[in-house]
Design an enzyme around this catalytic site. Structure first.
Site, PDB file in Angstrom:
ATOM      1  CG  HIS A  44     -21.881 -11.892 -69.253  1.00 32.63           C
ATOM      2  ND1 HIS A  44     -21.585 -13.225 -69.198  1.00 32.63           N
ATOM      3  CD2 HIS A  44     -22.631 -11.770 -69.812  1.00 32.63           C
ATOM      4  CE1 HIS A  44     -22.675 -13.843 -69.377  1.00 32.63           C
ATOM      5  NE2 HIS A  44     -23.638 -12.725 -69.760  1.00 32.63           N
ATOM      6  CB  ALA A  45     -21.809 -11.195 -74.857  1.00 30.68           C
ATOM      7  CG  HIS A  47     -28.133 -13.596 -77.172  1.00 31.14           C
ATOM      8  ND1 HIS A  47     -29.228 -14.452 -76.665  1.00 31.14           N
ATOM      9  CD2 HIS A  47     -27.699 -12.756 -76.455  1.00 31.14           C
ATOM     10  CE1 HIS A  47     -29.468 -13.718 -75.535  1.00 31.14           C
ATOM     11  NE2 HIS A  47     -28.965 -12.816 -75.320  1.00 31.14           N
ATOM     12  CD  GLU A  48     -25.111  -9.751 -76.137  1.00 27.84           C
ATOM     13  OE1 GLU A  48     -25.766  -8.845 -75.935  1.00 27.84           O
ATOM     14  OE2 GLU A  48     -25.330 -11.051 -75.354  1.00 27.84           O
ATOM     15  CG  HIS A  66     -26.705 -13.272 -65.854  1.00 29.33           C
ATOM     16  ND1 HIS A  66     -25.763 -14.007 -66.244  1.00 29.33           N
ATOM     17  CD2 HIS A  66     -27.288 -12.472 -66.844  1.00 29.33           C
ATOM     18  CE1 HIS A  66     -25.879 -14.039 -67.506  1.00 29.33           C
ATOM     19  NE2 HIS A  66     -26.517 -13.165 -67.756  1.00 29.33           N
ATOM     20  CG  HIS A  71     -30.228  -8.128 -76.547  1.00 30.30           C
ATOM     21  ND1 HIS A  71     -31.402  -8.274 -76.088  1.00 30.30           N
ATOM     22  CD2 HIS A  71     -29.126  -8.950 -75.998  1.00 30.30           C
ATOM     23  CE1 HIS A  71     -31.113  -9.336 -75.010  1.00 30.30           C
ATOM     24  NE2 HIS A  71     -30.054  -9.802 -75.104  1.00 30.30           N
ATOM     25  CD  GLU A  88     -31.899 -11.439 -72.558  1.00 28.14           C
ATOM     26  OE1 GLU A  88     -30.996 -11.949 -73.274  1.00 28.14           O
ATOM     27  OE2 GLU A  88     -31.677 -10.511 -71.780  1.00 28.14           O
ATOM     28  CE1 TYR A 109     -30.135 -13.997 -70.880  1.00 26.37           C
ATOM     29  CE2 TYR A 109     -30.172 -13.773 -68.713  1.00 26.37           C
ATOM     30  CZ  TYR A 109     -29.810 -13.395 -69.814  1.00 26.37           C
ATOM     31  OH  TYR A 109     -29.059 -12.250 -69.718  1.00 26.37           O
TER      32      TYR A 109
HETATM   33  O1  X8Z Z   1     -25.988 -13.578 -70.553  1.00 27.36           O
HETATM   34  C1  X8Z Z   1     -26.299 -13.901 -71.631  1.00 27.36           C
HETATM   35  C2  X8Z Z   1     -26.072 -13.048 -72.867  1.00 27.36           C
HETATM   36  C3  X8Z Z   1     -26.133 -11.492 -72.601  1.00 27.36           C
HETATM   37  S1  X8Z Z   1     -27.944 -11.089 -72.374  1.00 27.36           S
HETATM   38  C4  X8Z Z   1     -24.650 -13.278 -73.581  1.00 27.36           C
HETATM   39  N1  X8Z Z   1     -27.037 -15.196 -71.840  1.00 27.36           N
HETATM   40  C5  X8Z Z   1     -27.307 -15.939 -70.829  1.00 27.36           C
HETATM   41  C6  X8Z Z   1     -26.139 -16.488 -70.101  1.00 27.36           C
HETATM   42  O2  X8Z Z   1     -24.989 -16.166 -70.587  1.00 27.36           O
HETATM   43  O3  X8Z Z   1     -26.213 -17.120 -69.088  1.00 27.36           O
HETATM   44  C7  X8Z Z   1     -27.619 -15.624 -73.024  1.00 27.36           C
HETATM   45  C8  X8Z Z   1     -27.775 -17.130 -72.589  1.00 27.36           C
HETATM   46  C9  X8Z Z   1     -27.950 -17.259 -71.325  1.00 27.36           C
HETATM   47 ZN    ZN Z   2     -29.264 -11.229 -73.901  1.00 28.99          ZN
END
Ligand code: X8Z
Ligand code: ZN
Length: 664
Positions: free
Chosen positions: A364-365, A394-395, A524, A398, A422, A534
């Site tokens: 997961h990024a 997005h990354e 998450h 950060h 975010e 988010y």
């Molecule tokens: O988890 C993330 C990023 C890392 S902070 C890739 N996001 C959420 C997800 O993937 O559920 C970005 C958008 C929502």
């Molecule tokens: Zn993020």
């Protein structure tokens, strides 16, 4: 003159005067004692405050070392999951917790509540929350182990392929994601959905309960009723939950329109037996395993199908984009705004592709700050898709935030609130994704920017941004309930789906029970990452976008050629500098100050989203009216709560709370 010569009256008067003078002298003497004492005290306080300032400086240095050590161990574990790396990570985390406990004791011996300097007070206040390090070591170990068990399980979870059941090494990234991006086979999607939720969800239920118990202990030691209040404290307001709810109330009508429109097209594609006319949408048909963004159904639901495809995946592949090229392209956009380029070390140490040496890692990024002012990295299993092009921005957003606030004290190296962090990269991606910019980059074919193309473009953005909002909101509504004890282990899945049905208007592809634990199939939840950030980001990024576009001279509400949805801030140093000013603050000021610095308002407002999507909202309303589509959804017929659970939801107040938070 001898006294005997004074009359009695005069004597009395004289006596009175002498008495008063005497008393005054006494008062004066006492006052001077007080003044001297007060001066002494003020000097003492000033000296104490100076000592506090000195202490804070040294504490911050120690914390930077501690956090650096902890982050290195986490990176080593997450980028290469082995028994050894897991043990080292746990050991280091426990060591650092003990260190922090010692520092905390010293911190609390200062009289910081009395300090005059609000900034120094803010730092002490932040350090007065010890976090999970407040736990006794054995409980902390149980907490860390519960989380790493869930995290490891999620990272290692694999399922078998639908067509080739002997191929059983499918991970969520890239394989499951790819199936959901491309498959139109409802049976394959259902099978994959169920298998993933079994592999990544159900198995983590026990660890999740242990994690909730331990984390709640930590919350109490930090002065909070539960983790819910702890997480909410990050938003520095007493009415955050009400703010979140009223933002949703404003957005809900727009969501219902896009929901109805998509359901109609899915019904046309899969038939009414799969997609009932007035019901919630089955969760496996929306192009994403969590149904959190629906971009992948755009190709067969687009309002004007004859207009060019707005998804750039094919163009990226055709033009031989690699992960590195996507990262370099993103970096170039940031620097065009006069923002900070990614440093040398970033390019050396980041992992931007999934290594194919057979190791397990957390794919997961994520973006990492190592708290030494030099080391910043991204870890991402990039594939060449439209979605990853955005995730790359997005990354990098950060990392840009980390770079901008790297000279702040460690305690302020955080977003103004979690949503701000975010939103940075997403704001940049809002410009990158405009037809205007994609054409400049040669990723979108030339064509007129007429009303129909604009609706197509807004629709694509709606499938990414509007539909995310209820998902972003409910994930932590679920966890708040768990942390507060109003959702117990016996009700996890029932309450989770109740929220998903009420807020998102979706239903599970098959009956569910408490033997399933679907929340943990989302990263998450398994990784203990707060999620309201988010939801907030997807709202405030439109406020930021609007202000930046105005600064760049690219948006004018009066000018139909300068739409908010086609505004590209590329190369605008005015916009870049304004963004940079806000980012440099880190968390040194309450978030409304940061918000005001960029947007002129001190509130989170839905007006940015609503203004951006206004033409789409109008179009969807007219279209749903034209087709006679039912707007909203009737209760699901798929069973996921028992009759007993349903009546308990009524009597326990769950339904009342749901009505309030879901604007029902
Ligand atoms: O988890 C993330 C990023 C890392 S902070 C890739 N996001 C959420 C997800 O993937 O559920 C970005 C958008 C929502
Ligand atoms: Zn993020």
């Amino acid at each position: 003159m001898p006294c005997g010569y004074f009359s009695e009256t005069t004597k009395k008067v004289l006596f009175m005067i002498m008495k008063i003078i005497g008393e005054l002298a006494l008062v004066g003497a006492i006052a001077s004692v007080f003044i001297v004492a007060a001066q002494g005290l003020a000097a003492e306080r000033a000296a104490e405050e100076t000592a506090g300032r000195e202490y804070m400086r040294s504490l911050d240095e120690l914390m930077s070392k501690a956090r650096n050590k902890k982050t290195i161990a986490s990176w080593n574990y997450e980028s290469n999951i082995t028994q050894h790396n897991n043990e080292v990570n746990l050991q280091v985390a426990l060591e650092v917790a003990e260190e922090e406990k010692e520092y905390w004791k010293s911190t609390m011996s200062y009289l910081w509540h009395e300090y005059q300097d609000p900034d120094l007070k803010r730092m002490f206040e932040k350090y007065s929350k010890l976090g999970t390090s407040a736990l006794p070591e054995d409980l902390n170990e149980r907490l860390i182990s519960a989380i790493s068990n869930m995290q490891t399980n999620y990272a290692k979870a694999t399922i078998c392929d639908y067509k080739d059941r002997t191929k059983c090494d499918l991970h969520v990234e890239p394989e499951v994601t790819e199936i959901f991006r491309t498959s139109n086979d409802a049976e394959e999607l259902k099978y994959t959905w169920l298998e993933w939720h079994k592999a990544a969800g159900a198995v983590s239920k026990g660890n999740f309960t242990e994690y909730v118990n331990m984390d709640n202990e930590a919350a109490k030691l930090n002065g909070y009723d539960s983790v819910a209040e702890w997480w909410l404290s990050e938003y520095e307001a007493t009415d955050s939950e009400d703010q979140f709810a009223s933002l949703w109330a404003e957005i809900k009508p727009l969501y219902q329109q896009i929901h109805a429109y998509v359901r109609r097209h899915l019904r046309l594609k899969y038939g009414e037996s799969v997609v009932p006319a007035k019901g919630p949408i089955p969760a496996h048909l929306l192009g994403n395993i969590w149904a959190q963004t629906w971009n992948n159904v755009e190709k067969f639901t687009r309002p004007y199908p004859e207009k060019p495809d707005v998804d750039v995946t094919a163009a990226l592949i055709a033009q031989n984009y690699t992960a590195l090229k996507m990262f370099k392209t993103a970096d170039e956009f940031f620097t065009s705004l006069n923002l900070i380029p990614m440093p040398e070390l970033f390019w050396e140490r980041s992992i931007i592709e999934k290594p194919n040496d057979g190791r397990d890692m957390v794919c997961h990024a994520s973006a990492w700050d190592f708290f030494d002012g030099e080391d910043f990295r991204i870890k991402q299993c990039t594939t060449i898709t439209d979605a990853f092009f955005k995730t790359t921005h997005h990354e990098m957003g950060h990392i840009q935030y980390y770079l901008q606030y790297k000279d702040q004290p460690v305690i302020y190296r955080a977003g103004a609130n979690p949503g701000f962090h975010e939103a940075v990269g997403d704001v940049i991606a809002l410009s990158v994704a405009t037809p205007k910019h994609l054409k400049v980059m040669g990723l979108l074919e030339e064509g007129p920017e007429d009303l129909e193309s604009n609706i197509n473009q807004l629709y694509k953005m709606g499938l990414e941004k509007i539909v995310f909002l209820p998902f972003g909101y409910l994930l932590d509504l679920f966890r708040y309930g768990v942390f507060r004890g109003t959702t117990t282990t016996q009700d996890y899945n029932c309450h989770f789906w109740q929220l998903r049905e009420s807020l998102q208007g979706i239903e599970p592809p098959a009956p569910r029970s408490e033997d399933d634990f679907d929340p943990a199939a989302k990263y998450h939840i398994s990784a203990d990452v707060e999620y309201m950030r988010y939801y907030i980001s997807y709202i405030i990024q439109f406020q930021f976008h609007r202000s930046l576009c105005q600064l760049a001279g690219e948006y004018d509400p009066e000018d139909p050629t300068k739409l908010l949805s086609n505004c590209d801030i590329y190369k605008s140093t005015e916009a870049g500098n304004a963004l940079s000013n806000m980012l440099q603050l880190g968390s040194s000021k309450p978030w409304p100050d940061a918000m005001e610095a960029l947007t002129g308002t001190r509130n989170m407002e839905a007006s940015g989203v609503l203004e951006y999507f206004k033409p789409l909202h109008d179009w969807l309303k007219a279209e749903n009216e034209r087709t006679g589509e039912f707007v909203g959804w009737e209760p699901s017929t798929v069973p996921y709560c028992t009759a007993e659970q349903r009546s308990a939801m009524e009597s326990s107040g769950f339904n009342t709370r749901l009505k309030k938070y879901a604007s029902l």
